[in-house]
Design a protein around this motif. Structure first.
Motif, PDB file in Angstrom:
ATOM      1  N   UNK A   1       0.830  -1.210   0.000  1.00 46.94           N
ATOM      2  CA  UNK A   1       0.000   0.000   0.000  1.00 46.94           C
ATOM      3  C   UNK A   1       0.864   1.258   0.000  1.00 46.94           C
ATOM      4  N   UNK A   2       1.941   1.235   0.774  1.00 43.11           N
ATOM      5  CA  UNK A   2       2.837   2.392   0.799  1.00 43.11           C
ATOM      6  C   UNK A   2       3.487   2.611  -0.563  1.00 43.11           C
ATOM      7  N   UNK A   3       3.872   1.514  -1.233  1.00 45.49           N
ATOM      8  CA  UNK A   3       4.474   1.647  -2.562  1.00 45.49           C
ATOM      9  C   UNK A   3       3.478   2.225  -3.561  1.00 45.49           C
ATOM     10  N   UNK A   4       2.244   1.747  -3.493  1.00 44.43           N
ATOM     11  CA  UNK A   4       1.218   2.248  -4.414  1.00 44.43           C
ATOM     12  C   UNK A   4       0.932   3.718  -4.145  1.00 44.43           C
ATOM     13  N   UNK A   5       0.834   4.074  -2.871  1.00 47.98           N
ATOM     14  CA  UNK A   5       0.567   5.473  -2.534  1.00 47.98           C
ATOM     15  C   UNK A   5       1.701   6.381  -3.004  1.00 47.98           C
ATOM     16  N   UNK A   6       2.937   5.893  -2.889  1.00 41.52           N
ATOM     17  CA  UNK A   6       4.077   6.697  -3.347  1.00 41.52           C
ATOM     18  C   UNK A   6       4.045   6.896  -4.856  1.00 41.52           C
ATOM     19  N   UNK A   7       3.628   5.857  -5.587  1.00 37.78           N
ATOM     20  CA  UNK A   7       3.586   5.962  -7.046  1.00 37.78           C
ATOM     21  C   UNK A   7       2.495   6.917  -7.511  1.00 37.78           C
TER      22      UNK A   7
END
Length: 232
Positions: free
Chosen positions: A223-229
């Protein structure tokens, strides 16, 4: 005689081979029990796919129920010896006579078995004979006919006197994962004795909970990776 705590932990085999005096309150027993409790906790919290701990769990199962695994090519002789040592501690059973058997059957016949349906049915005043038709008709009329004072709001929609606040369900997790894991862990121990099944149920439960924590952590990282993208 193996200590009860050691039997509950599944390590009664150690007591059978121990040279400590068979007396209550021996300090050596307390130290041993605590050590084996730590061993059990270590096995329970270990990664489920670790080969070393899988072997430890298998050996623990053999020691807890030697009669189920005494055909093992490697450990069979040790398990047979464990059963022989345990058999030496069992006293000679008392010989039952015909009179003893008759007394058991007599005691069973004197026990009154409860039956909810029968007990409720026996309270019916018409269980032996039905009521008269006139009485039945009168009872039906009194039961189904609603008076004017009773059916004033019959079938009407309830209008609350004040606004009802909407329930916040955002914090509800839905499924009780702890209960689900406990049920699955218990179901996987069918066929074992109660004390032994409880041991492996706890181990299985902790392993399932550990997997859930790992999955939850991985999902949070994704989720953190998706939010960063998505941030521009």
């Amino acid at each position: 005689m193996p200590r009860k705590a050691m039997q509950e932990l599944g390590f009664q085999a150690c007591c059978l081979r121990c040279d400590a005096p068979d007396e209550v309150g021996v300090a050596r027993c307390s130290t041993c029990i605590q050590h084996h409790r730590n061993v059990r906790e270590t096995i329970a919290s270990a990664p489920p796919d670790d080969p070393l701990y899988q072997l430890a769990k298998e050996i623990m199962a053999m020691a807890a129920e030697p009669h189920r695994y005494d055909h093992d090519e490697v450990h069979g002789q040790s398990l047979i010896e464990q059963q022989r040592l345990a058999g030496q501690l069992v006293g000679t059973p008392i010989k039952r006579t015909e009179h003893d058997v008759a007394m058991v059957f007599q005691a069973q016949r004197e026990v009154e078995k409860s039956n909810a349906l029968r007990d409720i049915g026996n309270q019916n005043p018409w269980k032996d004979a039905p009521m008269e038709a006139k009485e039945a008709k009168q009872m039906g009329t009194e039961t189904w006919m609603l008076g004017s004072s009773q059916d004033q709001h019959y079938g009407a929609r309830t209008i609350p006197s004040k606004p009802i606040e909407k329930v916040d369900r955002s914090e509800r997790i839905g499924e009780d994962t702890a209960l689900t894991d406990r049920v699955h862990a218990a179901a996987g121990q069918d066929g074992m004795e109660e004390d032994v099944a409880k041991i492996f149920e706890d181990i299985e439960f902790k392993q399932r909970q550990s997997k859930r924590e790992d999955l939850k952590s991985a999902m949070e990282e994704v989720k953190e990776l998706v939010d960063d993208d998505l941030e521009f």
